[in-house]
Scaffold this motif. Sequence first.
Motif, short mmCIF file in Angstrom:
data_model
loop_
_atom_site.label_atom_id
_atom_site.label_comp_id
_atom_site.label_asym_id
_atom_site.label_seq_id
_atom_site.Cartn_x
_atom_site.Cartn_y
_atom_site.Cartn_z
N ARG A 193 0.98 -1.23 -0.04
CA ARG A 193 -0.19 -0.04 0.16
C ARG A 193 0.79 1.08 -0.01
O ARG A 193 2.08 1.18 0.61
CB ARG A 193 -0.99 0.16 1.08
CG ARG A 193 -1.80 -1.18 1.22
CD ARG A 193 -2.67 -1.17 2.47
NE ARG A 193 -3.45 0.12 2.55
CZ ARG A 193 -4.27 0.49 3.66
NH1 ARG A 193 -4.32 -0.16 4.50
NH2 ARG A 193 -4.93 1.52 3.64
N LEU A 194 0.53 2.35 -0.96
CA LEU A 194 1.12 3.69 -0.98
C LEU A 194 0.46 4.62 -0.55
O LEU A 194 -0.66 4.71 -0.97
CB LEU A 194 1.78 3.58 -2.52
CG LEU A 194 2.34 4.99 -2.93
CD1 LEU A 194 3.61 4.99 -2.03
CD2 LEU A 194 2.64 5.21 -4.12
N SER A 195 0.79 5.23 0.50
CA SER A 195 0.23 6.44 1.21
C SER A 195 0.48 7.56 0.67
O SER A 195 1.42 7.84 -0.17
CB SER A 195 0.47 6.62 2.67
OG SER A 195 1.89 6.97 2.98
N ALA A 196 -0.29 8.43 0.53
CA ALA A 196 -0.29 9.92 0.02
C ALA A 196 0.55 10.60 0.73
O ALA A 196 1.71 11.50 0.18
CB ALA A 196 -1.48 10.75 0.15
N LEU A 197 1.10 10.36 2.13
CA LEU A 197 2.22 10.95 2.77
C LEU A 197 3.54 10.63 2.41
O LEU A 197 4.53 11.55 2.35
CB LEU A 197 2.33 10.57 4.42
CG LEU A 197 3.19 11.09 5.33
CD1 LEU A 197 3.06 12.66 5.48
CD2 LEU A 197 2.85 10.44 6.66
N THR A 198 3.77 9.53 1.73
CA THR A 198 5.15 8.94 1.16
C THR A 198 5.47 9.85 -0.03
O THR A 198 6.52 10.31 -0.16
CB THR A 198 4.91 7.31 0.74
OG1 THR A 198 4.66 6.65 1.90
CG2 THR A 198 6.20 6.79 0.25
N SER A 199 4.48 10.06 -0.92
CA SER A 199 4.68 10.75 -2.13
C SER A 199 5.08 12.28 -1.61
O SER A 199 5.94 12.89 -2.45
CB SER A 199 3.58 10.82 -3.06
OG SER A 199 3.07 9.29 -3.37
N ALA A 200 4.19 12.89 -0.67
CA ALA A 200 4.38 14.06 -0.25
C ALA A 200 5.63 14.56 0.38
O ALA A 200 6.44 15.14 0.10
CB ALA A 200 3.32 14.39 0.55
N TRP A 201 6.27 13.58 0.92
CA TRP A 201 7.59 13.64 1.70
C TRP A 201 8.56 13.67 0.54
O TRP A 201 9.72 14.24 0.91
CB TRP A 201 7.73 12.52 2.77
CG TRP A 201 9.00 12.50 3.47
CD1 TRP A 201 9.74 11.62 3.61
CD2 TRP A 201 9.64 13.41 4.13
NE1 TRP A 201 10.90 11.88 4.28
CE2 TRP A 201 11.13 13.04 4.51
CE3 TRP A 201 9.22 15.02 4.57
CZ2 TRP A 201 11.88 13.90 5.40
CZ3 TRP A 201 10.09 15.64 5.42
CH2 TRP A 201 11.33 15.27 5.73
N PHE A 202 8.43 12.70 -0.27
CA PHE A 202 9.69 12.65 -1.38
C PHE A 202 9.40 13.85 -2.28
O PHE A 202 10.55 14.53 -2.41
CB PHE A 202 9.23 11.37 -2.33
CG PHE A 202 10.09 11.46 -3.44
CD1 PHE A 202 10.97 10.48 -3.63
CD2 PHE A 202 9.79 12.16 -4.57
CE1 PHE A 202 11.77 10.31 -4.58
CE2 PHE A 202 10.58 11.94 -5.81
CZ PHE A 202 11.91 10.99 -5.77
N ALA A 203 8.48 14.57 -2.33
CA ALA A 203 8.33 15.81 -3.01
C ALA A 203 8.91 16.94 -2.23
O ALA A 203 10.01 17.68 -2.76
CB ALA A 203 7.07 16.21 -3.39
N LEU A 204 8.88 16.89 -1.10
CA LEU A 204 9.42 17.89 -0.12
C LEU A 204 10.99 17.75 -0.10
O LEU A 204 11.64 18.51 -0.25
CB LEU A 204 8.80 17.74 1.17
CG LEU A 204 7.47 18.28 1.31
CD1 LEU A 204 6.92 18.00 2.87
CD2 LEU A 204 7.48 19.80 1.28
N ARG A 205 11.38 16.43 -0.02
CA ARG A 205 12.79 16.30 -0.08
C ARG A 205 13.33 16.61 -1.43
O ARG A 205 14.58 17.11 -1.24
CB ARG A 205 13.22 14.48 0.24
CG ARG A 205 12.99 14.11 1.54
CD ARG A 205 12.92 12.64 1.69
NE ARG A 205 14.39 12.32 1.43
CZ ARG A 205 14.87 11.04 1.48
NH1 ARG A 205 14.06 9.89 1.69
NH2 ARG A 205 16.11 10.89 1.39
N HIS A 206 13.00 16.25 -2.25
CA HIS A 206 13.33 16.77 -3.70
C HIS A 206 13.45 18.33 -3.81
O HIS A 206 14.76 18.82 -4.15
CB HIS A 206 12.61 16.07 -4.84
CG HIS A 206 12.90 16.66 -6.18
ND1 HIS A 206 13.56 15.58 -7.17
CD2 HIS A 206 13.01 17.64 -6.79
CE1 HIS A 206 14.06 16.20 -8.27
NE2 HIS A 206 13.70 17.69 -8.00
#
Length: 452
Positions: free
Chosen positions: A133-146
């Motif tokens: 399962r992929l949560s929206a938080l994982t995607s958002a945190w990746f975007a912030l790191r980038h």
Amino acid sequence: MAQPAYPSVLQWWTRVEKRLYGDSGETPGGSVRARASIIVLYDGYENIEALWKALLQCRTPHIQVAWKSPDSGEMRLLAESYVAIPEKLFFLKSLQTSLQRVGVLVERAQKRLDAASSVRDFPVIRPEVRPARLSALTSAWFALRHLGRKVLNQPAKLLIQRGHWVLAYRRADAPAEARAESNVDGDESRNWVTLPGMTSQFHADPFLWRGKNGDYHLFFESLPYDTNRGTISHIAFDPATQSWQETPRVVLDKSYHLSYPFLFEHEGDVFMIPETCGNRTIEMYRAASFPTEWVLHKVIMRDVVAADTTLHHDGKTWWMFTSMTEDGGSNWDELSIFHSDSPFGEWTPHPMNPVVSDCRLARMAGNLFKDGQNRLIRPAQNCEREYGAALTFREITELTTTTYAERTVSIRNPPRGHQGLHTWNAVGGITVIDLKTQLRKWNPWRGAMRRA
């Protein structure tokens, strides 16, 4: 079967990446043709969301291709890879790299299945029961790191030269070949002495050679930042004074990139096989006048992208270890071997190629050697965190023209204060390595040797 749609946050981020960097060419909706009985697992899961999650968490994806019994559901492993991801904070590029490897692995698996006498020749694996399962938080945190890294990188480029490689050595009472079991962490890390370097270029891939008169010679890659094209340089060591020459000398320079100057002796002559993947060749040079004059002796292979080629002679057979890329991707994560009766003859590929498909273990990091327990050790680069992050020493437990097996003996991390270590060579009582550091542009590194 088409891949499922991205979650909404990941859809937004892929649009941002395409806007910032252009179309990466990735094909998230694509699929790989394979037999109905062949499936792909991502970190043990059958659904591709597990791959997306691994990439968004900046982890190394573990891709497996398996045969699945239509009756019992039993799975047999046909091919697998821990895929090198060079730019972990670019999701679309990372996904493209992973999907390219999936295609290669499926083709490899089908060939192995066709060649096998029975599917039972392959090991049983047990996948995860529940889908990832992929949560929206994982995607958002990746975007912030980038985005955070993108902002911080701009001033850093002006102040710091990242990825600056330097050479280091140390002397030991016992032969360094016997020290493969120990680690470089702790007090031992302070024993390395760095060689004089330059702010205008880095030095890496050191190979040590001991002449018949006992003199030591060091060959290595020199890469000037203004050309970004490596050459092979040489420096001599005087055992009496325990000092190196002050100024290295370029001994091999081509119109394409050179690095990793592997050396060997045969029938009284000294030969070098530098990395020449920029020319899509594996080239062998002979010392016309050692150590400064080298002439092309033979092109071993053409139309290949092969890195860090290393030969080993077991007394009967010549073995060639090299990292090749099949799909235009990274050559950090796969190792192939070939064998021949002569270093100048035709090379026969091993039927298990690639014998290693793992970014933590594949790429060569120096000469094979026998340790204090008479084990055959292969130094390998660990490129999981980044290229050249650390070393893994692997004992080769089986090496024949039809079989190959190895296991990890130890892992060596770079000494404190450095970010990488990717070459290890030893002759007699001297061991040479290269170390990755950050060079302050406003405070150039000067010539006198200092402790690492």
